[in-house]
Design an enzyme around this catalytic site. Structure first.
Site, PDB file in Angstrom:
ATOM      1  N   ASP A  76      -5.137  -1.651  -2.034  1.00 52.36           N
ATOM      2  CA  ASP A  76      -4.867  -2.056  -0.643  1.00 52.36           C
ATOM      3  C   ASP A  76      -3.461  -1.608  -0.279  1.00 52.36           C
ATOM      4  OD1 ASP A  76      -4.525  -3.648   1.833  1.00 52.36           O
ATOM      5  OD2 ASP A  76      -6.155  -4.887   1.060  1.00 52.36           O
ATOM      6  N   GLY A  80      -3.147  -4.536   6.355  1.00 50.02           N
ATOM      7  CA  GLY A  80      -4.247  -5.059   7.145  1.00 50.02           C
ATOM      8  C   GLY A  80      -5.094  -3.977   7.779  1.00 50.02           C
ATOM      9  N   HIS A 149     -13.288  -1.721   8.058  1.00 47.02           N
ATOM     10  CA  HIS A 149     -14.682  -1.834   8.476  1.00 47.02           C
ATOM     11  C   HIS A 149     -15.025  -0.965   9.675  1.00 47.02           C
ATOM     12  CE1 HIS A 149     -14.927  -4.675   5.377  1.00 47.02           C
ATOM     13  NE2 HIS A 149     -15.694  -5.587   5.923  1.00 47.02           N
ATOM     14  N   ASP A 175     -20.076  -7.506   3.789  1.00 49.89           N
ATOM     15  CA  ASP A 175     -20.208  -7.568   5.251  1.00 49.89           C
ATOM     16  C   ASP A 175     -21.318  -6.655   5.769  1.00 49.89           C
ATOM     17  OD1 ASP A 175     -17.947  -9.420   5.525  1.00 49.89           O
ATOM     18  OD2 ASP A 175     -16.745  -7.696   4.910  1.00 49.89           O
TER      19      ASP A 175
END
Ligand code: SAH
Ligand code: MG
Length: 213
Positions: A76, A80, A149, A175
């Site tokens: 990561d 964000g 996403h 998801d």
């Protein structure tokens, strides 16, 4: 080797996972754990996650890595996704760095893994997913895709990381919503692409899907 079936073995790890900030319901976290244990037992590790955020899913996966004597890499940039930024649905003001006004989830991830006692098992890779994938060389027993996403971002993660899964290894995607009213369609498109590419669907728990290469 004794086969571990069902649930997290360690109540401390479970309570740290449940308390951590993030986007992983407990039933899906436990399914993620069990799928990672099964994959590591069948083809070995290591495990790799795309999308660490504050380390919630990394505790479920770190527990699986500990149970199978392997490690978890979790990638990561800690800035964000689009949907985590101010004004978007999944924003949390607490993860904004007051010095710069940018998101920084790295200290939260470190605190989660410290509280879990998993620092020897969970390896944080701080950076953008694609350049890391491009220079990656270690075949993976288990890959969990839960990064950005947007369709182009999620598909690029799939394209660049799925080739690193060992034959017989497991790909997990989070998801995944078939019904557009339940959520964004990008992870579902990735799941369909994986099936088209020959990954064999294994399990579904909430929005979590697993497939075998
Ligand atoms: N698995 C986490 C949630 C991940 S949220 C949990 O269980 O709670 C998605 C994460 O993907 C965010 O932290 C974001 O910073 C990261 N991300 C998005 N695009 C990325 C990219 N291109 N490279 C690296 N990380 C990315
Ligand atoms: Mg998710």
């Amino acid at each position: 080797m004794e086969r571990h079936t069902g649930g997290m073995p360690d109540p401390h790890l479970l309570s740290v996972a449940r308390a951590a900030k993030g986007f992983m319901p407990d039933d899906e976290g436990l399914a993620l754990h069990d799928a990672a244990v099964a994959a590591a037992q069948s083809v070995g590790g290591p495990l790799l996650e795309v999308g660490t955020y504050c380390g919630k899913s990394a505790v479920y996966l770190g527990a699986a890595a500990r149970a199978t004597a392997t490690i978890l890499y979790t990638v990561d940039h800690h800035r964000g996704s689009e949907e985590n930024q101010a004004g978007w649905e999944h924003h949390d003001d607490e993860v904004v760095d007051a010095r710069t006004g940018r998101m920084n989830t790295l200290p939260f991830f470190q605190a989660t893994i410290e509280a879990a006692g998993l620092e020897d098992v969970v390896v944080g890779v701080v950076g953008y997913s694609l350049p890391v994938a491009r220079s990656w060389g270690t075949p993976l027993g288990f890959l969990f895709i839960d990064g950005g996403h947007a369709l182009d971002v999620a598909m690029a993660d799939y394209e660049s990381w799925s080739q690193h899964v060992k034959p017989g290894g497991v790909l997990a995607i989070h998801d995944v919503f078939e019904d557009p009213s339940q959520g964004g369609q990008a992870p579902y498109e990735v799941w369909r692409r994986a099936v088209h590419d020959g990954f064999e669907p294994l399990t579904r728990t909430g929005s979590l899907r697993t497939l075998r290469r």
